[in-house]
Design a protein around this motif. Structure first.
Motif, PDB file in Angstrom:
ATOM      1  N   PRO A 442     -51.412   1.389  -9.647  1.00  0.00           N
ATOM      2  CA  PRO A 442     -50.755   0.075  -9.971  1.00  0.00           C
ATOM      3  C   PRO A 442     -49.797  -0.357  -8.663  1.00  0.00           C
ATOM      4  O   PRO A 442     -49.278  -1.362  -8.896  1.00  0.00           O
ATOM      5  CB  PRO A 442     -50.073   0.737 -11.146  1.00  0.00           C
ATOM      6  N   VAL A 443     -49.297   0.680  -8.015  1.00  0.00           N
ATOM      7  CA  VAL A 443     -48.268   0.202  -6.735  1.00  0.00           C
ATOM      8  C   VAL A 443     -49.372  -0.198  -5.482  1.00  0.00           C
ATOM      9  O   VAL A 443     -50.051   0.229  -5.144  1.00  0.00           O
ATOM     10  CB  VAL A 443     -47.487   1.340  -6.716  1.00  0.00           C
ATOM     11  N   LEU A 444     -48.652  -1.462  -5.181  1.00  0.00           N
ATOM     12  CA  LEU A 444     -49.507  -2.102  -3.779  1.00  0.00           C
ATOM     13  C   LEU A 444     -49.463  -1.185  -2.803  1.00  0.00           C
ATOM     14  O   LEU A 444     -50.467  -0.915  -2.078  1.00  0.00           O
ATOM     15  CB  LEU A 444     -48.967  -3.390  -3.588  1.00  0.00           C
ATOM     16  N   ARG A 445     -48.133  -0.812  -2.419  1.00  0.00           N
ATOM     17  CA  ARG A 445     -48.117   0.057  -1.216  1.00  0.00           C
ATOM     18  C   ARG A 445     -49.149   1.159  -1.160  1.00  0.00           C
ATOM     19  O   ARG A 445     -49.818   1.352  -0.367  1.00  0.00           O
ATOM     20  CB  ARG A 445     -46.669   0.362  -0.918  1.00  0.00           C
ATOM     21  N   ALA A 446     -49.040   1.983  -2.403  1.00  0.00           N
ATOM     22  CA  ALA A 446     -50.065   3.155  -2.505  1.00  0.00           C
ATOM     23  C   ALA A 446     -51.317   2.577  -2.685  1.00  0.00           C
ATOM     24  O   ALA A 446     -52.436   3.298  -2.066  1.00  0.00           O
ATOM     25  CB  ALA A 446     -49.600   3.629  -3.694  1.00  0.00           C
ATOM     26  N   ALA A 447     -51.699   1.607  -3.084  1.00  0.00           N
ATOM     27  CA  ALA A 447     -53.100   1.015  -3.200  1.00  0.00           C
ATOM     28  C   ALA A 447     -53.646   0.873  -1.597  1.00  0.00           C
ATOM     29  O   ALA A 447     -54.877   1.084  -1.374  1.00  0.00           O
ATOM     30  CB  ALA A 447     -53.056  -0.216  -4.065  1.00  0.00           C
ATOM     31  N   VAL A 448     -52.897   0.365  -0.904  1.00  0.00           N
ATOM     32  CA  VAL A 448     -53.352  -0.036   0.626  1.00  0.00           C
ATOM     33  C   VAL A 448     -53.647   1.520   1.318  1.00  0.00           C
ATOM     34  O   VAL A 448     -54.410   1.373   2.013  1.00  0.00           O
ATOM     35  CB  VAL A 448     -52.142  -0.875   1.294  1.00  0.00           C
ATOM     36  N   GLU A 449     -52.405   2.487   1.089  1.00  0.00           N
ATOM     37  CA  GLU A 449     -52.900   3.692   1.567  1.00  0.00           C
ATOM     38  C   GLU A 449     -53.932   4.287   1.083  1.00  0.00           C
ATOM     39  O   GLU A 449     -54.812   4.857   2.099  1.00  0.00           O
ATOM     40  CB  GLU A 449     -51.484   4.372   1.304  1.00  0.00           C
ATOM     41  N   GLN A 450     -54.363   4.285  -0.353  1.00  0.00           N
ATOM     42  CA  GLN A 450     -55.295   4.872  -0.828  1.00  0.00           C
ATOM     43  C   GLN A 450     -56.774   4.166  -0.063  1.00  0.00           C
ATOM     44  O   GLN A 450     -57.744   4.945   0.172  1.00  0.00           O
ATOM     45  CB  GLN A 450     -55.672   4.687  -2.294  1.00  0.00           C
ATOM     46  N   ALA A 451     -56.717   2.805  -0.049  1.00  0.00           N
ATOM     47  CA  ALA A 451     -57.852   2.022   0.496  1.00  0.00           C
ATOM     48  C   ALA A 451     -57.882   2.345   2.022  1.00  0.00           C
ATOM     49  O   ALA A 451     -59.193   2.547   2.457  1.00  0.00           O
ATOM     50  CB  ALA A 451     -57.724   0.672   0.573  1.00  0.00           C
ATOM     51  N   GLY A 452     -57.026   2.662   2.675  1.00  0.00           N
ATOM     52  CA  GLY A 452     -57.155   3.237   4.115  1.00  0.00           C
ATOM     53  C   GLY A 452     -57.644   4.495   4.194  1.00  0.00           C
ATOM     54  O   GLY A 452     -58.766   4.752   5.032  1.00  0.00           O
ATOM     55  N   GLU A 453     -57.533   5.375   3.149  1.00  0.00           N
ATOM     56  CA  GLU A 453     -58.055   6.719   3.103  1.00  0.00           C
ATOM     57  C   GLU A 453     -59.580   6.536   2.764  1.00  0.00           C
ATOM     58  O   GLU A 453     -60.447   7.279   3.684  1.00  0.00           O
ATOM     59  CB  GLU A 453     -57.155   7.610   2.294  1.00  0.00           C
TER      60      GLU A 453
END
Length: 486
Positions: A442-453
């Motif tokens: 749900p949190v954009l910043r965390a979503a970007v980090e997860q996508a990077g991983e």
């Protein structure tokens, strides 16, 4: 000032306001920050003005009337009539094209004003003088200039919308500068848009598709008629390539008002295009002749078409023709310096780090252009998407267009009150991508980090992340990566 019994300093009322503003801009996932050129106090006043404007009815609401904005610009002394205007509408590509027109006119020596919407990160991006956003302090000053007249018009013609006030502010800022040319982007539709009080010298219509169906309907020919309303008597209509029936509607309007016509693929267009490092090299056939060896630091065939539109619009505005073409070196310099933040913009790249791109695609038409550019101009071995859309958009259509080019997708949500819930979007994504290719964060910043991983699971090279779904999503992602509004 000290408190009772030596409790220490009690803040003055002004200090308390500033403290509150600082707390506000530091909080949240994508806070705005005080620009280096502003003081905390002046930026607090800017945010206060934004809060005042937000109390008006929102710019996402459309009413078929220009009565209020016409009354407002009338009492302001008709600030929209002091310079020739290039007016742009269409479904996608308006802002990029407007920025290119601005660059071209600036390079040939005109002082320009540019009004676009919506903004990515800060409202000051909407009003540009000399190809740069006005400062928060100037934004406040322009608002204070129009403020005394707002109550009058509210009482006389009905309460003005936020967009109507912003439009009047843009016109006023242009008149005060003063500018020699205005580049004005429609907010929504065309005929009834607040910007249409201006009688444009040049009307630019970018490709038309379906969007804002809740306001414009799902009849694409009806949408075309609405957008054709910016073509005024005696103007020049610069038309992008359109569906045959849409083109017929636009041409009917041109005949009705005796407007000259310049069509992509007939009177102007892209003559050559090849992918280059950092963008593309193009040759454009303008209204006044050929312009070759142009480097455009933007990605996608759609941006080459936008460049052709912009060139034709600039030529039409200044009356350039075969006997008096634009300076080819000025054209090359203008395009070489063009930026279009949030439009297939690279935010991060490096050895062993996934490339991160952001794009403001917010409808299936835009998602299709994004997917095409990702396929033809990048060589990703693994690409993960981050998607946050508005609940009033065709989320399924966006997902469907992106599915062939994304290995996985992380769905999330932006801070907008109109944002679709991440779980709801995740359910749609699962139907399109299948459960094994969808994650919800749900949190954009965390979503970007997860996508990077997830992207890094594909190795150290050829991996990337693309964040898209709405203009708000693009803006908040730029903030996450420390990009300044521009």
């Amino acid at each position: 000032m000290t408190g009772p019994e030596g409790e220490g300093e009690v803040p003055e009322p002004e200090d308390a306001v500033i403290s509150h503003v600082l707390d506000a801009i530091r909080g949240g996932d994508s806070p705005d920050v005080v620009p280096p050129t502003s003081t905390v106090a002046s930026f607090a006043e800017f945010l206060a003005v934004e809060a005042e404007l937000d109390r008006r009815w929102p710019e996402t609401v459309m009413e078929p009337s220009t009565e209020r904005i016409a009354a407002l610009v009338d009492v302001l002394g008709e600030p929209h009539r002091g310079y020739p205007v290039v007016h742009l509408t269409g479904t996608n590509g308006k802002t990029s094209t407007a920025r290119m027109v601005d660059a071209l006119l600036t390079e040939i020596g005109l002082r320009t004003g540019r009004y676009t919407s919506p903004h990515l990160q800060r409202a000051t991006e909407r009003i540009n003088i000399d190809n740069r956003p006005i400062t928060p302090e100037r934004y406040v000053g322009v608002y204070r200039d129009v403020e005394p007249f707002l109550d009058i018009i509210d009482a006389k013609a009905g309460r003005l919308s936020k967009f109507e006030v912003l439009t009047a502010m843009g016109f006023s800022a242009f008149a005060d500068a003063p500018v020699e040319a205005g580049i004005v982007e429609v907010g929504l539709g065309g005929r009834w848009d607040a910007t249409n009080v201006a009688d444009a010298t040049v009307a630019v219509i970018t490709p038309i598709g379906l969007d804002h169906a809740e306001f414009l309907g799902s009849d694409i020919l009806g949408i075309a008629r609405e957008k054709a309303g910016i073509i005024k008597p005696g103007s020049v209509a610069v038309l992008a390539t359109q569906d045959k029936d849409v083109a017929a509607v636009l041409l009917e309007r041109c005949v009705e008002v005796d407007a000259q016509v310049a069509r992509e693929g007939a009177e102007f267009g892209v003559a050559e295009r090849e992918i280059a490092v950092g963008g593309q090299r193009i040759a454009l056939r303008g209204l006044s002749g050929m312009y070759d060896d142009i480097f455009l630091p933007l990605h996608g065939e759609h941006q080459a078409s936008n460049a052709a539109l912009a060139l034709a619009a600039a030529e039409a505005l200044i009356g350039a023709g075969p006997k008096q073409p634009l300076d080819p070196d000025a054209v090359r310099a203008a395009f070489a310096g063009v930026t279009s933040p949030g439009r297939l913009e690279r935010l991060a790249a490096g050895q062993g780090v996934p490339t991160v791109l952001v794009d403001a695609a917010h409808n299936p038409h835009g998602a299709r252009a994004l997917a095409a550019a990702l396929t033809t101009e990048f060589r990703f071995t693994r690409l993960v998407g981050v998607l946050a859309v508005m609940r009033d958009k065709d989320a399924r259509g966006i997902l469907t267009e992106l599915e062939p080019v994304l290995h996985e997708v992380v769905v999330t949500s932006s801070s907008s009150a109109r944002a679709m819930d991440a779980d709801e979007l995740g359910a749609l994504a699962t139907e399109v991508f299948g459960p094994d290719r969808v994650s919800v964060e749900p949190v954009l910043r965390a979503a970007v980090e997860q996508a990077g991983e997830l992207a890094e699971e594909g190795g150290e090279s050829g991996v990337g992340v693309v964040v898209t779904g709405s203009v708000v999503t693009a803006g908040e992602t730029r903030t996450v990566f420390g990009k300044e509004p521009s």
